[in-house]
Motif scaffolding. Structure first.
Motif, PDB file in Angstrom:
ATOM      1  N   LEU A 416      46.896  34.961  26.621  1.00  0.00           N
ATOM      2  CA  LEU A 416      47.978  34.910  27.667  1.00  0.00           C
ATOM      3  C   LEU A 416      47.637  34.770  29.109  1.00  0.00           C
ATOM      4  CD1 LEU A 416      49.593  38.296  26.008  1.00  0.00           C
ATOM      5  CD2 LEU A 416      50.487  35.716  25.913  1.00  0.00           C
ATOM      6  N   VAL A 417      46.475  35.342  29.461  1.00  0.00           N
ATOM      7  CA  VAL A 417      46.154  35.118  30.946  1.00  0.00           C
ATOM      8  C   VAL A 417      45.713  33.788  31.081  1.00  0.00           C
ATOM      9  CG1 VAL A 417      44.250  35.593  32.519  1.00  0.00           C
ATOM     10  CG2 VAL A 417      45.073  37.436  31.174  1.00  0.00           C
ATOM     11  N   GLY A 418      44.945  32.948  30.190  1.00  0.00           N
ATOM     12  CA  GLY A 418      44.819  31.349  30.635  1.00  0.00           C
ATOM     13  C   GLY A 418      45.985  30.709  30.333  1.00  0.00           C
ATOM     14  N   SER A 419      46.921  31.030  29.727  1.00  0.00           N
ATOM     15  CA  SER A 419      48.299  30.171  29.608  1.00  0.00           C
ATOM     16  C   SER A 419      49.287  30.418  30.462  1.00  0.00           C
ATOM     17  CB  SER A 419      48.690  30.076  28.015  1.00  0.00           C
ATOM     18  OG  SER A 419      49.078  31.512  27.739  1.00  0.00           O
ATOM     19  N   LEU A 420      49.612  31.874  30.698  1.00  0.00           N
ATOM     20  CA  LEU A 420      50.803  32.455  31.472  1.00  0.00           C
ATOM     21  C   LEU A 420      50.379  32.749  32.750  1.00  0.00           C
ATOM     22  CD1 LEU A 420      52.680  34.055  28.758  1.00  0.00           C
ATOM     23  CD2 LEU A 420      52.870  31.442  29.375  1.00  0.00           C
ATOM     24  N   GLY A 421      49.049  32.913  33.125  1.00  0.00           N
ATOM     25  CA  GLY A 421      48.480  33.547  34.439  1.00  0.00           C
ATOM     26  C   GLY A 421      49.014  32.808  35.437  1.00  0.00           C
ATOM     27  N   PRO A 422      49.069  31.406  35.664  1.00  0.00           N
ATOM     28  CA  PRO A 422      49.394  30.873  36.860  1.00  0.00           C
ATOM     29  C   PRO A 422      50.905  31.080  37.021  1.00  0.00           C
ATOM     30  CG  PRO A 422      48.160  29.265  35.398  1.00  0.00           C
ATOM     31  CD  PRO A 422      48.628  30.436  34.541  1.00  0.00           C
ATOM     32  N   ARG A 423      51.730  31.369  36.105  1.00  0.00           N
ATOM     33  CA  ARG A 423      53.188  31.563  36.119  1.00  0.00           C
ATOM     34  C   ARG A 423      53.275  33.082  37.195  1.00  0.00           C
ATOM     35  NH1 ARG A 423      56.679  28.484  33.353  1.00  0.00           N
ATOM     36  NH2 ARG A 423      55.412  27.320  31.309  1.00  0.00           N
ATOM     37  N   ALA A 424      52.333  33.890  36.938  1.00  0.00           N
ATOM     38  CA  ALA A 424      52.382  35.125  37.648  1.00  0.00           C
ATOM     39  C   ALA A 424      51.293  35.033  39.093  1.00  0.00           C
ATOM     40  CB  ALA A 424      51.868  36.242  36.852  1.00  0.00           C
ATOM     41  N   HIS A 425      50.983  33.740  39.480  1.00  0.00           N
ATOM     42  CA  HIS A 425      50.103  33.422  40.333  1.00  0.00           C
ATOM     43  C   HIS A 425      48.984  34.281  40.190  1.00  0.00           C
ATOM     44  CE1 HIS A 425      53.289  31.148  42.039  1.00  0.00           C
ATOM     45  NE2 HIS A 425      54.351  32.167  42.059  1.00  0.00           N
ATOM     46  N   PHE A 426      48.209  34.110  39.069  1.00  0.00           N
ATOM     47  CA  PHE A 426      47.325  35.200  38.539  1.00  0.00           C
ATOM     48  C   PHE A 426      45.980  34.075  38.395  1.00  0.00           C
ATOM     49  CE2 PHE A 426      44.023  36.826  35.813  1.00  0.00           C
ATOM     50  CZ  PHE A 426      43.616  38.210  36.450  1.00  0.00           C
ATOM     51  N   ILE A 427      45.125  34.095  39.196  1.00  0.00           N
ATOM     52  CA  ILE A 427      43.852  33.030  39.173  1.00  0.00           C
ATOM     53  C   ILE A 427      42.750  33.540  38.328  1.00  0.00           C
ATOM     54  CG2 ILE A 427      42.099  31.824  40.510  1.00  0.00           C
ATOM     55  CD1 ILE A 427      43.868  31.941  43.109  1.00  0.00           C
ATOM     56  N   SER A 428      42.751  32.718  37.085  1.00  0.00           N
ATOM     57  CA  SER A 428      41.837  33.150  36.135  1.00  0.00           C
ATOM     58  C   SER A 428      40.924  31.991  35.896  1.00  0.00           C
ATOM     59  CB  SER A 428      42.561  33.425  34.717  1.00  0.00           C
ATOM     60  OG  SER A 428      43.187  32.243  34.462  1.00  0.00           O
ATOM     61  N   TYR A 429      40.718  30.854  36.835  1.00  0.00           N
ATOM     62  CA  TYR A 429      40.027  29.630  36.690  1.00  0.00           C
ATOM     63  C   TYR A 429      38.483  30.105  36.643  1.00  0.00           C
ATOM     64  CZ  TYR A 429      37.669  25.362  37.550  1.00  0.00           C
ATOM     65  OH  TYR A 429      36.900  24.329  37.499  1.00  0.00           O
ATOM     66  N   THR A 430      37.929  29.678  35.580  1.00  0.00           N
ATOM     67  CA  THR A 430      36.275  29.574  35.388  1.00  0.00           C
ATOM     68  C   THR A 430      35.695  28.343  35.043  1.00  0.00           C
ATOM     69  OG1 THR A 430      36.647  31.838  34.542  1.00  0.00           O
ATOM     70  CG2 THR A 430      34.430  30.834  34.194  1.00  0.00           C
ATOM     71  N   THR A 431      34.818  28.065  35.521  1.00  0.00           N
ATOM     72  CA  THR A 431      34.351  26.874  35.344  1.00  0.00           C
ATOM     73  C   THR A 431      33.875  26.428  33.883  1.00  0.00           C
ATOM     74  OG1 THR A 431      31.970  27.283  36.076  1.00  0.00           O
ATOM     75  CG2 THR A 431      33.357  26.243  37.803  1.00  0.00           C
ATOM     76  N   ARG A 432      33.659  25.366  33.447  1.00  0.00           N
ATOM     77  CA  ARG A 432      33.205  24.974  31.971  1.00  0.00           C
ATOM     78  C   ARG A 432      31.875  25.707  31.541  1.00  0.00           C
ATOM     79  NH1 ARG A 432      35.004  21.515  28.229  1.00  0.00           N
ATOM     80  NH2 ARG A 432      33.493  20.824  26.557  1.00  0.00           N
ATOM     81  N   SER A 433      30.820  25.513  32.640  1.00  0.00           N
ATOM     82  CA  SER A 433      29.669  26.079  32.452  1.00  0.00           C
ATOM     83  C   SER A 433      29.427  27.549  32.315  1.00  0.00           C
ATOM     84  CB  SER A 433      28.894  25.319  33.568  1.00  0.00           C
ATOM     85  OG  SER A 433      29.194  25.956  34.830  1.00  0.00           O
ATOM     86  N   ALA A 434      30.145  28.155  33.302  1.00  0.00           N
ATOM     87  CA  ALA A 434      30.310  29.566  33.222  1.00  0.00           C
ATOM     88  C   ALA A 434      30.980  30.109  32.238  1.00  0.00           C
ATOM     89  CB  ALA A 434      30.946  30.066  34.673  1.00  0.00           C
ATOM     90  N   SER A 435      32.021  29.538  31.759  1.00  0.00           N
ATOM     91  CA  SER A 435      32.805  29.735  30.575  1.00  0.00           C
ATOM     92  C   SER A 435      31.906  29.851  29.294  1.00  0.00           C
ATOM     93  CB  SER A 435      34.134  29.024  30.323  1.00  0.00           C
ATOM     94  OG  SER A 435      34.603  29.477  28.963  1.00  0.00           O
ATOM     95  N   LEU A 436      31.181  28.701  29.141  1.00  0.00           N
ATOM     96  CA  LEU A 436      30.325  28.624  28.084  1.00  0.00           C
ATOM     97  C   LEU A 436      29.156  29.525  28.019  1.00  0.00           C
ATOM     98  CD1 LEU A 436      29.388  27.034  25.644  1.00  0.00           C
ATOM     99  CD2 LEU A 436      27.999  25.326  27.113  1.00  0.00           C
TER     100      LEU A 436
END
Length: 553
Positions: A416-436
């Motif tokens: 939900l945060v990854g898909s709908l977070g931007p609609r609530a202007h919630f920044i959840s961005y994580t780099t690909r390497s950090a996520s892995l």
């Protein structure tokens, strides 16, 4: 050597960290070994943990429980966060089909368990525990134990059955996937397929010979069709034009059009003639095509733009540029006016160099900022996910409430945060390497704790009179449903092998098998399909465990 005893034998927070680090380091090192092209990858951590437990290496029970809970919740939350941006787009196309395949795995295993109670000297209560262990689903075991206690039936047999079959339940899914790959998979099945072509862009060049377009603006042409397309540049004789909404089309204009693969043929009908040139090659120097027009990739790093609709920025009118494509992770999106921008999107902008400089200042393009993962969002998401997992859900006819648990809650919140977070202007961005890294860290902790806890009494439990029978029954309940449904799914030729593996791992609630799939397959389809089926599959397992107790014990 008292200091060595303090490191490895005397229970403490430090000793727990040392033991788990040792298990993970050895397991990851051994996981890189390939035998006939096959390696277990991160799954080897689990086996090293079992060996360590059998050699009487142990850790404080509370510390171990904490590390296991933290590792699993971190893994599933960051997995949900990673697949979230494209999750609902996939669900609209393949989600129902994937969950039906997952339900088939669950149904086959449940029917097999009930048949086994008729032909083997195993009670239904014990068989429910064996089924929970074979499907590595401890929330289902907890629900079954509570239902057994409410019915006045001892639940110790169910717990023991789960403990005996759990290790081979983890391994059995990996073995089944190996067999499927060896005997049922074609080379084409190993290539990831994206079912949603709307998530891919296709570039083609057309010559305008349709007289209906002559004298019409691009905005008027767009209103003539329901199809989505972006004209990134127009060649008119020797003139190069960056087209805007009010640009008028002329006969014999050469238009470079960005659309989707499915609509490329319709574009040829709309414009008139397609130029036979491949504009979709990986290596194209777009800036060498025209000296006066530049194509530049700009990263969206201004927080205020997170969740903004692309059309609302009016980049064409304000700066005289075109946005042709948006890269989100590894997915190329068509830059339509209704596209919702997300922090970290890579936007392809076409226009004059000075105009693009202004757009770059507006969008941010502070690439170095993206190298810092937003840890605050990750821990906030963990709190919300664990809270969701503890909420009791009362269903009609159920003697005990159902909970999503420490895995179900975080993965749902992550999606939900990854898909709908931007609609609530919630920044959840994580780099690909950090996520892995976060996913592998969480999964490694979980597997090390799981193996260490199971290894201490594993052989003693197996050698009990009923132990081998339970292990054999559990192994069949793990492998056969996965093999049967996997073979049928692959024969339909509608899903690639990675997607099938993700479905099988999700239906069996087996993150370790997913780790093996990620280590041995290309692409992310296995992670996406795992996240698509895991929540509903786990929920069904919990409900089924209680139904079996209520109606058959």
């Amino acid at each position: 050597m008292n200091w060595i005893d303090g490191l490895f034998c005397v229970h403490s927070a430090l000793q727990t960290v040392v033991v788990l680090s040792l298990i993970i380091a050895v397991g990851l090192a051994l996981g890189k070994i390939h035998v006939r092209g096959i390696s277990l990858g991160i799954a080897f951590v689990f086996f090293v943990g079992i060996v360590a437990g059998h050699l009487h290496l142990s850790a404080d029970a509370r510390m171990l429980d904490f590390a296991e809970t933290f590792g699993l919740s971190l893994f599933v939350y960051t997995l949900g966060l990673y697949v979230g941006p494209n999750f609902f787009g996939l669900m609209r196309h393949d989600g129902i089909r994937m969950n039906l395949w997952s339900a088939a795995v669950i149904a086959v295993g449940t029917v097999m368990a009930m048949v086994m109670t008729e032909v083997l000297p195993v009670s239904v209560a014990d068989m429910v525990g064996i089924l929970c262990g074979a499907t590595t689903n401890t929330p289902a075991l907890g629900a079954a134990q509570q239902a057994l206690n409410n019915a006045g039936v001892p639940s110790s047999g169910a717990a023991l059955g789960c403990a005996v079959t759990y290790p081979l339940g983890v391994v059995g899914v990996i073995l089944a996937m190996m067999l499927l790959r060896r005997f049922c998979v074609r080379p084409a099945d190993l290539e990831p397929r994206l079912s949603s072509e709307a998530d891919n862009t296709y570039i083609a060049q057309f010559v305008v010979i349709n007289p209906a377009l002559a004298g019409k603006t691009i905005a008027e042409v767009a209103q003539m069709t329901h199809m989505h397309f972006i004209i990134s540049r127009i060649w008119r004789g020797r003139e190069v034009i960056v087209p805007l909404a009010q640009t008028v089309m002329h006969i014999n204009d050469n238009a470079l059009v960005v659309t989707t693969r499915d609509e490329a043929a319709a574009m040829e009908i709309l414009f008139g003639e397609r130029v036979k040139k491949d504009w979709n090659r990986e290596q194209i120097d777009w800036n060498a095509i025209d000296s006066h027009v530049e194509s530049r990739v700009i990263v969206v790093t201004r927080p205020m733009l997170n969740g903004k609709v692309l059309g609302a920025l009016h980049l064409r009118d304000a700066y005289g540029v075109n946005v042709s494509r948006v890269m989100r992770g590894d997915v190329k999106l068509l830059a339509t006016d209704d596209l919702l921008l997300q922090y970290g999107d890579r936007v392809t902008v076409v226009g004059e160099p000075k105009a693009i400089d202004h757009v770059e200042s507006f969008l941010g393009n502070a690439v170095q900022v993206l190298n810092e993962p937003n840890l605050g969002a990750i821990f906030l998401g963990l709190i919300l996910g664990l809270a969701l997992g503890t909420i009791p859900l009362s269903l009609p006819g159920m003697s005990a409430p159902v909970r999503l648990g420490i895995a179900g809650g975080p993965i749902i919140v992550g999606i939900l945060v990854g898909s709908l977070g931007p609609r609530a202007h919630f920044i959840s961005y994580t780099t690909r390497s950090a996520s892995l890294m976060l996913r592998k860290l969480g999964l490694s902790l979980y597997l090390a704790c799981l193996g260490l806890a199971a290894g201490g009494d594993f052989l003693d439990t197996v050698m009990r009179p009923e132990g081998l029978l339970w292990v054999g029954a559990g192994f069949l309940l793990t492998v056969l449903p996965v093999l049967i449904v996997g073979m049928v799914a692959l024969r339909t030729r509608t899903l690639d092998f990675g997607s099938v593996c993700g479905i099988l791992c999700g239906s069996m609630a087996n993150p370790m098998a997913l780790g093996y799939a990620n280590d041995t397959l290309k692409g992310d389809t296995q992670s996406v399909s795992y996240a698509s089926v895991y929540p509903l599959g786990m929920f069904m397992r919990v409900v089924i465990a209680q139904i079996l107790v209520m109606f058959f014990v």
